[in-house]
Design an enzyme around this catalytic site. Structure first.
Site, mmCIF file in Angstrom:
data_model
loop_
_atom_site.group_PDB
_atom_site.id
_atom_site.type_symbol
_atom_site.label_atom_id
_atom_site.label_comp_id
_atom_site.label_asym_id
_atom_site.label_seq_id
_atom_site.Cartn_x
_atom_site.Cartn_y
_atom_site.Cartn_z
ATOM 1 N N GLU A 1 -0.781 0.428 -7.811
ATOM 2 C CA GLU A 1 -0.122 -0.242 -6.679
ATOM 3 C C GLU A 1 -0.231 -1.773 -6.719
ATOM 4 O OE1 GLU A 1 -1.356 1.830 -3.087
ATOM 5 O OE2 GLU A 1 -0.261 3.623 -3.711
ATOM 6 N N GLU B 1 1.190 9.415 -7.881
ATOM 7 C CA GLU B 1 0.220 9.601 -6.787
ATOM 8 C C GLU B 1 0.908 10.024 -5.505
ATOM 9 O OE1 GLU B 1 -2.898 6.478 -6.121
ATOM 10 O OE2 GLU B 1 -2.582 6.992 -4.015
#
Ligand SMILES: *[C@@H]1O[C@H](CO)[C@@H](O)[C@H](O)[C@H]1NC(C)=O
Ligand SMILES: *[C@@H]1O[C@H](CO)[C@@H](O)[C@H](O)[C@H]1NC(C)=O
Ligand SMILES: *[C@@H]1O[C@H](CO)[C@@H](O)[C@H](O)[C@H]1NC(C)=O
Ligand SMILES: *[C@@H]1O[C@H](CO)[C@@H](O)[C@H](O)[C@H]1NC(C)=O
Ligand SMILES: *[C@@H]1O[C@H](CO)[C@@H](O)[C@H](O)[C@H]1NC(C)=O
Ligand SMILES: *[C@@H]1O[C@H](CO)[C@@H](O)[C@H](O)[C@H]1NC(C)=O
Length: 514
Positions: free
Chosen positions: A252, A357
């Protein structure tokens, strides 16, 4: 739907009970299956399909959990006709899996020894979900006991202090090894690694948590050392007998722009990540036997960054030579159009998309943390897999495999949900509906399976369908019905194959694989 090929006349349902059943327990929001050191329900293997029959697996809000039935095919369709066209082939499946977080290991270890191995078998054994992908965090995440890196000594550009701490040896490595062992007979495990943050001293903000970048010049010592750190990680894991398939340069990366981000992160934009891969990470990895073959997966963040992130990475042939695909997370999917995935594929057809994810219970408004038995969360998972795969995503990776009753351990207090929840004080664990939702896909769509075209008439907007051909050629269809009021009956028919139909009712709030 897994179809046998011959016509038969009578509808007949055979229930088979050769495997341990779900011991169900009702919680306020739904049903879980309870497992302990001596009991855990198994998913009945598919095995051979008798001619003229279809095998059906059903999971629903009423409590069926991958229940297997074998049913005769018919000569007449009934209900919604779903036409499977195996001659129109789309992407090849890379696999399904989840992450070996510290918290996963910590929670497994809190169970009695015999229950520990039962958890591993639930995910990697032949009567479990048979995961083929594992994600391994490089050092700590929000689901660790603390914020640690592998080289915490300030200014250690030579990485002389680099070492795996006891967290890796206790919470990750034994479970990864066991997963490799369990998967060995069924094709092996593909592992990819992701860092959340470099050591604090390498970051502009001087901490692992909170936004920041790598310090100094983009060709300076911090960048060089950070790339070497990845290589050291691959070498240390290979020394433990654990080879890797892929790496994401940063978990991220967009969250690293928030100075107050509450757990480990670091910022890259698309150009920054591309330059780091081209100038440092890629070349450094090629110098070591432990990482020479490791491919890079870009982005590893929510899909709103697409297709631009991919455009930047793949416009430079040198970056493109290292980066084989794009990783997407599912958070904020409701705020971004699913067509971004298909657009990315169309612009870069020789690169794969992989969901890297996902977890439920991450948003306050969605009810944070664990909700035992809540079927809604199984539907969210199944819907994500079906819609992702229908938009060219080649596989799907869950986040924590195992959490505690609160949704931890998480030093950052970022409690979320997981498909297996451990009740430490009673030495038992609960298989959530999400576990079975993922099994409907992971058990049948092994690496090398292909998504194929399915045609269906107009229908309730809450019915979702995925079609594929399995590695051994069996036909596969999964139908999710999220409608509150209407059961749907579907008849599956293979294009070009006479009057052979596999008919099954998909009740409200259920998932059926044929
Ligand atoms: C485990 O669960 C089974 C089935 O509910 C039960 O019969 C058994 O007593 C339990 N074992 C332990 C050690 O709690
Ligand atoms: C790396 O692999 C090559 C080719 O397999 C081999 O010749 C070489 O000895 C290896 N190097 C190390 C340091 O293991
Ligand atoms: C993601 O969703 C949350 C909640 O809806 C919102 O607060 C946040 O701004 C979103 N982030 C992005 C980048 O869209
Ligand atoms: C998503 O994008 C597609 C194609 O650009 C468009 O047709 C559709 O209306 C969009 N959907 C939403 C909800 O914005
Ligand atoms: C743990 O399991 C026991 C026995 O089944 C149960 O009584 C207890 O409530 C569970 N703990 C929690 C926090 O639900
Ligand atoms: C459920 O199905 C009925 C009948 O097809 C349809 O009218 C209704 O809109 C559906 N509900 C939802 C939420 O899609």
């Amino acid at each position: 739907m897994i179809l046998g090929l011959r016509i038969s006349l009578l509808a007949l349902v055979v229930l088979v009970h050769s495997t341990p059943d779900c011991i169900s327990r009702m919680f306020p929001e739904g049903i879980v299956c309870v497992c302990n050191a001596t009991h855990c329900d198994d998913i009945e293997p598919l095995d051979r399909i008798p001619r003229g029959n279809a095998v059906i697996y059903r999971t629903n809000v009423q409590g069926e959990r991958m229940d297997k039935i074998t049913r005769k095919q018919t000569t007449q369709p009934d209900g919604l006709l779903i036409e499977l066209d195996p001659s129109t082939v789309y992407q090849e499946i890379l696999g399904f899996g989840a992450a070996f977080t510290d918290s996963t290991g910590i929670n497994i270890l809190s169970l009695p020894k015999d229950a520990q191995d039962k958890v591993m078998r639930q995910y990697f054994g032949p009567t479990g979900t048979e995961y083929t992908i594992g994600r391994v965090p490089i050092a700590s995440t929000d689901f660790s006991y603390s914020q640690y890196s592998y080289a915490d000594v300030d200014g250690d550009f030579e990485l002389k202090s680099f070492a795996l701490p006891k967290d890796d040896f206790e919470y990750k490595i034994p479970f990864i090894k066991r997963a490799i062992e369990l998967q060995a007979s069924t094709g092996g495990l593909r592992l990819f690694a992701s860092p959340w943050s470099p050591p604090a001293w390498m970051k502009t903000n001087g901490e692992m948590k909170g936004g920041g970048k790598l310090r100094g010049d983009v060709d300076g010592p911090y960048y060089v050392t950070w790339a070497n750190y990845f290589v050291k990680f691959f070498e240390a894991y290979l020394a433990q007998g654990i080879p890797f398939w892929a790496v994401t340069p940063q978990n991220e990366p967009t969250t690293g722009s928030d100075p107050d981000y509450t757990w480990q992160t670091m910022f890259f934009d698309a150009q920054g990540e591309s330059d780091f891969v081209k100038n440092h990470l890629g070349p450094a990895m090629r110098k070591s036997n432990a990482s020479r073959e490791v491919i890079v997966i870009g982005l590893d963040d929510n899909r709103f960054a697409l297709p631009e992130w991919a455009d930047v990475m793949f416009s430079d042939p040198a970056v493109s030579s290292y980066v084989a695909g794009i990783g997407v997370h599912w958070y904020n999917d409701t705020n971004s159009n699913i067509s971004l995935l298909a657009t990315t594929h169309e612009r870069h057809p020789d690169k794969f998309l992989l969901a890297t994810e996902a977890c439920n219970g991450w948003l306050k408004v969605q009810e944070k943390g664990v909700r035992l038995g809540w079927f809604h969360r199984a539907e969210l998972y199944a819907h994500s897999v079906i819609s992702d795969l229908n938009n060219w995503v080649a596989g799907w990776t869950d986040w924590n495999m195992v959490l505690d009753m609160e949704g931890g351990f998480t030093w950052a207090l970022n409690y979320v949900d997981a498909p297996i929840i451990v009740n430490e004080s009673f030495g038992e664990f609960y298989k959530q509906p999400m576990y079975y939702a993922l099994a409907h896909f992971s058990k049948f769509l092994k690496p090398g399976a292909r998504r194929v075209k399915v045609d269906l008439p107009d229908h309730s907007s809450e019915v979702f369908v995925l079609g594929a051909v399995m590695v051994d050629g069996k036909r596969y269809v999964t139908v999710l019905n999220r409608n509150d009021t209407e059961d749907v009956t579907v008849s599956l028919h293979e294009k070009g194959v006479g009057s052979v139909y596999s008919t099954v009712t998909v009740p409200v709030h259920s998932l059926v694989t044929v």
